[in-house]
Design an enzyme around this catalytic site. Sequence first.
Site: not given
Length: 259
Positions: A141, A186, A218
């Site tokens: 991330c 995502d 995600h």
Amino acid sequence: MASTNYAHCCTSGTMYSGKPKGYMTKVNDKIDAYISVPPTTIPRKDSGILYLPDVFGIWQNSKLIADDFAAKGYTCVVVDILNGDPLTLDNAKDINFPSWLAKGTCGNNPHAPEFIDPIVLAGIAMMRDLGFTRIGAVGYCFGAKYSIRHLPNGIDCAFIAHPFGIEEEEVSAVTSPVSVAAAEHDTAFTLEKRYMMEKLLRQSQQAFQITVFSGVDHGFAVRGKPKLKAHLYAREQAFLQAIAWFDCYLEAPAQAVHL
């Protein structure tokens, strides 16, 4: 390539159970870091892994994942790239994520590259001091951006999962092999951004891999729900993807194969 529709996917997830086996330390006497070393019962790799975490920083999940890398023979160092200001699963739902991300006044935002870049460079230097001549970067991330961003600064190859905030010019500057684990759903790393990354990685003439896992969102590689079959499978396979990538491109000089 950055996206603004990301608040929920970046700030939600599951905390995993387990007892971390590593230890906390300081980089340059001021930056928090967690180090996990391989057990004495397995061969220790000559290369090390610099782990750049998501917005939750050094927490239960990142420690356990670092331990997993250590169990595969790689000493893993997780550095606090959030300047002591991580989110937690408890407070994330009550925080305005865009405001947190842009925290502080102009030129004084602890979550901006001008503050984070020196931390990453300090982490690289620490690993050199530990004796590692080859370093792989793991970025999840938020940390994925800095794994890519610092490939020209002493990172020999990188594995990133569900990246957030990577700019096109950062991918265009890639100088080493890159492996990507992406989620089907995502809002931070959309289908369009994935295609753009593939195009730019092709142009880099470096070895690359992009794997897409269906049925996950995600954060699946570090915060997915282990009770859901798709989440558990994707998380485990993304980790094995990282290990296979490092075993190939970190343990030996990286060369692209053209068939």
